[in-house]
Design an enzyme around this catalytic site. Structure first.
Site, PDB file in Angstrom:
ATOM      1  N   ASN A 148       0.807  -1.222   0.000  1.00 16.60           N
ATOM      2  CA  ASN A 148       0.000   0.000   0.000  1.00 16.60           C
ATOM      3  C   ASN A 148       0.836   1.266   0.000  1.00 16.60           C
ATOM      4  O   ASN A 148       0.358   2.313  -0.442  1.00 16.60           O
ATOM      5  CB  ASN A 148      -0.956  -0.006   1.188  1.00 16.60           C
ATOM      6  CG  ASN A 148      -2.139  -0.917   0.931  1.00 16.60           C
ATOM      7  OD1 ASN A 148      -2.976  -0.611   0.096  1.00 16.60           O
ATOM      8  ND2 ASN A 148      -2.177  -2.060   1.596  1.00 16.60           N
ATOM      9  N   SER A 149       2.074   1.208   0.496  1.00 17.48           N
ATOM     10  CA  SER A 149       2.926   2.400   0.507  1.00 17.48           C
ATOM     11  C   SER A 149       4.022   2.355  -0.555  1.00 17.48           C
ATOM     12  O   SER A 149       4.285   3.355  -1.211  1.00 17.48           O
ATOM     13  CB  SER A 149       3.597   2.580   1.871  1.00 17.48           C
ATOM     14  OG  SER A 149       2.645   2.682   2.897  1.00 17.48           O
ATOM     15  N   GLY A 197      -5.274 -11.128   2.113  1.00 17.72           N
ATOM     16  CA  GLY A 197      -4.280 -10.328   1.382  1.00 17.72           C
ATOM     17  C   GLY A 197      -3.215 -11.228   0.748  1.00 17.72           C
ATOM     18  O   GLY A 197      -2.687 -12.124   1.411  1.00 17.72           O
ATOM     19  N   ASP A 256      -0.230 -10.597  -0.112  1.00 14.79           N
ATOM     20  CA  ASP A 256       1.109 -10.504   0.496  1.00 14.79           C
ATOM     21  C   ASP A 256       1.189 -11.411   1.727  1.00 14.79           C
ATOM     22  O   ASP A 256       2.189 -12.101   1.956  1.00 14.79           O
ATOM     23  CB  ASP A 256       1.473  -9.052   0.838  1.00 14.79           C
ATOM     24  CG  ASP A 256       0.431  -8.324   1.687  1.00 14.79           C
ATOM     25  OD1 ASP A 256      -0.690  -8.847   1.896  1.00 14.79           O
ATOM     26  OD2 ASP A 256       0.747  -7.221   2.159  1.00 14.79           O
ATOM     27  N   ARG A 257       0.097 -11.488   2.473  1.00 15.65           N
ATOM     28  CA  ARG A 257       0.056 -12.387   3.634  1.00 15.65           C
ATOM     29  C   ARG A 257       0.159 -13.835   3.177  1.00 15.65           C
ATOM     30  O   ARG A 257       0.893 -14.634   3.756  1.00 15.65           O
ATOM     31  CB  ARG A 257      -1.252 -12.175   4.409  1.00 15.65           C
ATOM     32  CG  ARG A 257      -1.365 -10.797   5.038  1.00 15.65           C
ATOM     33  CD  ARG A 257      -2.754 -10.561   5.625  1.00 15.65           C
ATOM     34  NE  ARG A 257      -3.063 -11.476   6.711  1.00 15.65           N
ATOM     35  CZ  ARG A 257      -4.295 -11.640   7.225  1.00 15.65           C
ATOM     36  NH1 ARG A 257      -5.310 -10.932   6.749  1.00 15.65           N
ATOM     37  NH2 ARG A 257      -4.498 -12.486   8.211  1.00 15.65           N
ATOM     38  N   THR A 293       2.495  -0.970   5.871  1.00 13.75           N
ATOM     39  CA  THR A 293       1.482   0.050   6.130  1.00 13.75           C
ATOM     40  C   THR A 293       0.570  -0.443   7.250  1.00 13.75           C
ATOM     41  O   THR A 293       0.273   0.284   8.202  1.00 13.75           O
ATOM     42  CB  THR A 293       0.645   0.286   4.852  1.00 13.75           C
ATOM     43  OG1 THR A 293       1.539   0.492   3.761  1.00 13.75           O
ATOM     44  CG2 THR A 293      -0.276   1.468   5.018  1.00 13.75           C
ATOM     45  N   THR A 302       8.086  15.827  21.379  1.00 13.36           N
ATOM     46  CA  THR A 302       6.916  15.233  20.714  1.00 13.36           C
ATOM     47  C   THR A 302       7.343  14.081  19.817  1.00 13.36           C
ATOM     48  O   THR A 302       6.735  13.004  19.836  1.00 13.36           O
ATOM     49  CB  THR A 302       6.194  16.315  19.886  1.00 13.36           C
ATOM     50  OG1 THR A 302       5.816  17.361  20.768  1.00 13.36           O
ATOM     51  CG2 THR A 302       4.977  15.753  19.188  1.00 13.36           C
TER      52      THR A 302
HETATM   53  N1  LIG Z   1      14.314   1.231   2.202  1.00 10.06           N
HETATM   54  C1  LIG Z   1      13.094   1.620   2.583  1.00 10.06           C
HETATM   55  N2  LIG Z   1      12.327   2.307   1.742  1.00 10.06           N
HETATM   56  C2  LIG Z   1      11.098   2.696   2.092  1.00 10.06           C
HETATM   57  N3  LIG Z   1      10.531   2.428   3.280  1.00 10.06           N
HETATM   58  C3  LIG Z   1      11.244   1.753   4.179  1.00 10.06           C
HETATM   59  C4  LIG Z   1      12.556   1.305   3.870  1.00 10.06           C
HETATM   60  N4  LIG Z   1      13.018   0.658   4.952  1.00 10.06           N
HETATM   61  C5  LIG Z   1      12.054   0.724   5.893  1.00 10.06           C
HETATM   62  N5  LIG Z   1      10.985   1.394   5.447  1.00 10.06           N
HETATM   63  C6  LIG Z   1       9.758   1.615   6.207  1.00 10.06           C
HETATM   64  O1  LIG Z   1       8.892   0.554   5.895  1.00 10.06           O
HETATM   65  C7  LIG Z   1       7.535   0.943   6.037  1.00 10.06           C
HETATM   66  C8  LIG Z   1       6.759   0.448   4.848  1.00 10.06           C
HETATM   67  O2  LIG Z   1       6.874  -0.954   4.813  1.00 10.06           O
HETATM   68  P1  LIG Z   1       6.480  -1.787   3.529  1.00 10.06           P
HETATM   69  O3  LIG Z   1       6.651  -3.233   3.908  1.00 10.06           O
HETATM   70  O4  LIG Z   1       7.198  -1.295   2.328  1.00 10.06           O
HETATM   71  O5  LIG Z   1       4.934  -1.402   3.419  1.00 10.06           O
HETATM   72  P2  LIG Z   1       3.853  -1.761   2.310  1.00 10.06           P
HETATM   73  O6  LIG Z   1       4.117  -3.213   1.913  1.00 10.06           O
HETATM   74  O7  LIG Z   1       2.557  -1.587   3.001  1.00 10.06           O
HETATM   75  O8  LIG Z   1       4.018  -0.817   1.153  1.00 10.06           O
HETATM   76  C9  LIG Z   1       7.540   2.462   6.198  1.00 10.06           C
HETATM   77  O9  LIG Z   1       7.261   2.780   7.558  1.00 10.06           O
HETATM   78  C10 LIG Z   1       8.961   2.854   5.849  1.00 10.06           C
HETATM   79  O10 LIG Z   1       9.391   3.951   6.624  1.00 10.06           O
HETATM   80  C1  LIG Z   2      -3.628  -6.298   5.405  1.00  9.89           C
HETATM   81  C2  LIG Z   2      -3.044  -5.569   4.212  1.00  9.89           C
HETATM   82  C3  LIG Z   2      -3.679  -4.192   4.092  1.00  9.89           C
HETATM   83  C4  LIG Z   2      -1.525  -5.401   4.430  1.00  9.89           C
HETATM   84  O1  LIG Z   2      -1.006  -4.603   3.378  1.00  9.89           O
HETATM   85  P1  LIG Z   2       0.397  -3.847   3.471  1.00  9.89           P
HETATM   86  O2  LIG Z   2       0.551  -3.274   4.826  1.00  9.89           O
HETATM   87  O3  LIG Z   2       1.461  -4.915   3.236  1.00  9.89           O
HETATM   88  O4  LIG Z   2       0.416  -2.835   2.371  1.00  9.89           O
HETATM   89  C5  LIG Z   2      -3.228  -6.395   2.903  1.00  9.89           C
HETATM   90  O5  LIG Z   2      -2.754  -7.701   3.100  1.00  9.89           O
HETATM   91  C6  LIG Z   2      -4.672  -6.439   2.478  1.00  9.89           C
HETATM   92  O6  LIG Z   2      -5.174  -5.548   1.852  1.00  9.89           O
HETATM   93  N1  LIG Z   2      -5.384  -7.551   2.831  1.00  9.89           N
HETATM   94  C7  LIG Z   2      -6.775  -7.757   2.497  1.00  9.89           C
HETATM   95  C8  LIG Z   2      -7.593  -7.902   3.734  1.00  9.89           C
HETATM   96  C9  LIG Z   2      -7.280  -9.164   4.524  1.00  9.89           C
HETATM   97  O7  LIG Z   2      -6.174  -9.732   4.421  1.00  9.89           O
HETATM   98  O8  LIG Z   2      -8.181  -9.604   5.260  1.00  9.89           O
HETATM   99  K   LIG Z   3       3.652  -5.987   2.616  1.00  8.91           K
END
Ligand SMILES: Nc1ncnc2c1ncn2[C@@H]1O[C@H](COP(=O)(O)OP(=O)(O)O)[C@@H](O)[C@H]1O
Ligand SMILES: CC(C)(COP(=O)(O)O)[C@@H](O)C(=O)NCCC(=O)O
Ligand SMILES: [K+]
Length: 249
Positions: free
Chosen positions: A9-10, A100, A102-103, A125, A181
């Site tokens: 998601n990020s 999900g 990824d899970r 995220t 903070t």
């Molecule tokens: N090399 C990197 N680049 C970007 N984000 C990173 C990195 N290392 C750690 N982070 C941190 O990882 C988090 C995002 O994790 P990530 O597993 O990429 O999320 P998602 O799968 O949801 O996109 C953020 O809080 C970010 O600050």
């Molecule tokens: C739980 C999640 C938001 C995690 O996503 P991520 O933090 O890796 O971006 C993703 O696996 C998702 O959208 N899942 C669908 C809902 C579920 O697993 O029940």
């Molecule tokens: K992930």
């Protein structure tokens, strides 16, 4: 060469494997499709043949990325799809397609590495926990806000919590009560995640005693790794599962 993508998601995590499918030619993290395409185009010796990807984004977003990859590199793209069972793991969701992806892939990778009961914790995220028993049955899991969401909620729903990324990083050098903070928020949110993890460990112990493995993955896994000394930090766990779900002949 094979392009592997984990679209969270990020961020998009990417890596390029050599044609032996083992050695890593290059890897990185980007925050947009354009940054990915431009970054890849800058490698003069890049010779992509295939791409496999997992996405938890909306299907329109994923389709747009696939189209851009096809346009720019002329490669075949395979997307991981939901499944009821694979590689000895049985998806425990009432509606398996809702879990999900990824899970799911992290579970496939973790169960293969553990060859036994395991707890998979992913800090992106969102933070997620998934429980897989020794027979491969997924018992289900938990989802809560990860660091980016907790911190952004505080920043956007309060008037006086504002700070920059550099001070956020410095704040995590210790976990004594914050005197600024940024320290109070960054340490507080990290401790929330650690508390989440300790609860998952207790539950795993109630199911399996001490006979289970713990895997940590996701961008923020390092923030909590010292709270779980026995855990295995596997940053590429999703890619391990991706190769299992999308083998390229
Ligand atoms: N090399 C990197 N680049 C970007 N984000 C990173 C990195 N290392 C750690 N982070 C941190 O990882 C988090 C995002 O994790 P990530 O597993 O990429 O999320 P998602 O799968 O949801 O996109 C953020 O809080 C970010 O600050
Ligand atoms: C739980 C999640 C938001 C995690 O996503 P991520 O933090 O890796 O971006 C993703 O696996 C998702 O959208 N899942 C669908 C809902 C579920 O697993 O029940
Ligand atoms: K992930």
């Amino acid at each position: 060469m094979i392009l592997e993508l984990d679209c969270g998601n990020s961020f998009i995590k990417w890596r390029v494997l050599e044609s032996d499918k083992v050695r890593v030619f290059a890897e990185g993290v980007v925050d947009s499709d354009a940054a990915l395409i431009n970054g890849l185009r800058s490698f003069v010796t890049l010779a992509l043949k295939h791409c496999r990807l997992v996405s938890v984004r909306a299907s329109e977003e994923t389709s747009a990325l696939v189209a851009a990859l096809v346009d720019n590199f002329g490669i075949a793209v395979t997307c991981a799809a939901p499944s009821r069972h694979m590689a000895g793991v049985r998806n425990g969701y009432e509606d398996f397609e809702r879990l999900g992806l990824d899970r799911w892939l992290a579970m496939l990778g973790g169960f293969r590495l553990a060859s036994g009961a395991c707890l998979i914790l992913d800090f992106g995220t969102a933070a997620t926990a998934d429980f897989i028993a020794a027979d491969g049955e997924h018992l289900g899991g938990f989802i809560c806000p990860g660091m980016p969401l907790m911190r952004n909620q505080l920043r956007t729903h309060t008037r006086k919590i504002r700070y920059d990324d550099a001070s956020a990083e410095r704040a995590l050098e210790s976990f004594v009560p914050g005197r600024t903070t940024v320290e109070a928020v960054e340490r507080g949110c990290t401790l929330m995640l650690r508390g989440f993890v300790l609860t998952q460990l207790e539950l795993a112990r109630s199911y399996w005693g001490s006979d289970f493995s713990v895997f940590l993955t996701g961008g923020d896994a390092e923030l909590i790794s010292d709270a779980v000394p026995g855990a295995r930090l596997v940053p590429d766990l999703i890619f391990i599962g991706l190769a299992m779900a999308c083998p390229l002949s």
